[in-house]
Design an enzyme around this catalytic site. Sequence first.
Site, PDB file in Angstrom:
ATOM      1  N   LYS A 144       0.821  -1.202   0.000  1.00 29.82           N
ATOM      2  CA  LYS A 144       0.000   0.000   0.000  1.00 29.82           C
ATOM      3  C   LYS A 144       0.871   1.275   0.000  1.00 29.82           C
ATOM      4  O   LYS A 144       2.088   1.201   0.222  1.00 29.82           O
ATOM      5  CB  LYS A 144      -0.931   0.001   1.221  1.00 29.82           C
ATOM      6  CG  LYS A 144      -1.958  -1.136   1.199  1.00 29.82           C
ATOM      7  CD  LYS A 144      -2.811  -1.139  -0.057  1.00 29.82           C
ATOM      8  CE  LYS A 144      -4.126  -1.877   0.065  1.00 29.82           C
ATOM      9  NZ  LYS A 144      -4.046  -3.351   0.086  1.00 29.82           N
TER      10      LYS A 144
HETATM   11  C1  LIG Z   1      -5.348  -4.134   0.809  1.00 27.24           C
HETATM   12  C2  LIG Z   1      -6.816  -3.995   0.893  1.00 27.24           C
HETATM   13  C3  LIG Z   1      -7.565  -4.436   2.001  1.00 27.24           C
HETATM   14  C4  LIG Z   1      -7.028  -5.304   3.091  1.00 27.24           C
HETATM   15  O1  LIG Z   1      -5.866  -4.984   3.630  1.00 27.24           O
HETATM   16  P1  LIG Z   1      -4.868  -6.051   4.320  1.00 27.24           P
HETATM   17  O2  LIG Z   1      -4.057  -5.125   5.162  1.00 27.24           O
HETATM   18  O3  LIG Z   1      -4.071  -6.675   3.232  1.00 27.24           O
HETATM   19  O4  LIG Z   1      -5.677  -6.994   5.111  1.00 27.24           O
HETATM   20  C5  LIG Z   1      -8.907  -4.150   2.037  1.00 27.24           C
HETATM   21  N1  LIG Z   1      -9.507  -3.486   1.043  1.00 27.24           N
HETATM   22  C6  LIG Z   1      -8.837  -3.078  -0.037  1.00 27.24           C
HETATM   23  C7  LIG Z   1      -9.562  -2.329  -1.097  1.00 27.24           C
HETATM   24  C8  LIG Z   1      -7.473  -3.333  -0.159  1.00 27.24           C
HETATM   25  O5  LIG Z   1      -6.831  -2.946  -1.265  1.00 27.24           O
END
Ligand SMILES: *Cc1c(COP(=O)(O)O)cnc(C)c1O
Length: 400
Positions: A186
């Site tokens: 992210k």
């Molecule tokens: C990455 C993501 C998540 C979940 O995040 P994690 O930290 O990997 O559990 C939820 N929603 C969206 C849209 C994402 O891109």
Amino acid sequence: MPGFELFGDKERTHVQEVLDSGVLMRYGFDGMRNGKWKAVSLENALAERMQVKYAQVVSSGTAALTVALASAGIGAGDEVIMPTFTFVASFESILAIGAIPILVNVDDTLTLDPESVEQAITPRTKVVMPVHMCGSMADLGALKQICEKHGLLLLEDACQAIGGTYEGRPLGSIGDLGCFSFDYVKTITCGEGGAIITNNENYHKNADHYSDHGHDHVGKDRGAEKHPYLGYNFRISELNAAVGLAQISRLDDFLYLQKKHYTILRKALELLPGIIFRRVPLGGVESYAFLSFFLPDENSARSAHSALARNGVDGCFYWYDNNWHYYRKWEHLLQQKTLGKLPEEVVRQLPDYQEDSFSMSDHWVGRNISCLIKLGWSEEEVKNRASKMVEALRPLLNNQ
Ligand SMILES: *Cc1c(COP(=O)(O)O)cnc(C)c1O
């Protein structure tokens, strides 16, 4: 998007401070920790940057969504409206608390279509969960109106759009609750981590207790704390929070780079007749984490995806065929493939989607290509990339 591209001294310093004190846990051990509270500091920094009263940092974005739903009292049999185009975490978090994921169409914003949301509302609907996919947002004005009219919660999944805004306010801060992910890929990362933001004192208190086994966090003796209701463990460690604390201080630098790189690529593609860009709702400003555009039809989108890869343009996604982000490949959800039994409510209430239920989503996602915007590119590299993209796409559009 990935903040790990630019790890540096700030990350090292914060992590080293945690290792020096030896306190890897976010609660307790006050005497040993040399006044260092990384998770708490990250919460304060997030609340300030996102212009909200409260932030709760947890172990992942999926945990954040689960805790957010639980903190608002959502549970067995409650229906939560979510988009057909998102990450699997959306329905995982809903199912985790026994609630029912109700899939709804996306439109040319690549996020929830407000009209389809209104049509999906039943007496059991409790929450509308827009997912701000690929750096841009749902039509929050329209969704907020629908939620107010029907007495529903608005829970924003801003995991892929941190730093974007709507009518001047940070994404995540506009709904009753907002969630972020700080997983490894992210815009800002903790390795693994996530956060819930809200202006609601009660939801925040619930999130704080629920994410730590129900601990009420009163006093300085963890063993003597009370547990007003059942909770779970969704805690983040101080090591992960330390990385996040460094990264949040760099968010605006990352956003500057994303916008710069996005703009170079977009200007080049704008010269191609036949390419349409994803619609950004009026009043919205993207985080510029992805550049998303539509080809004239599904066939040309598929060809574009292969041509880009052939030309050495990596990081472009054709989500329509993706195993994790589009409903067509979620057969584990649609066919209820689980290890153990699902709650009765879920078995009874999960809709049996017909093939044509999501023709609007198929229309838009089937024509879409989304390209990841990286932070580490040099200007030279971005310009090179822009020419390669034009070279790959132009022949397909001429044949139209
Ligand atoms: C990455 C993501 C998540 C979940 O995040 P994690 O930290 O990997 O559990 C939820 N929603 C969206 C849209 C994402 O891109």
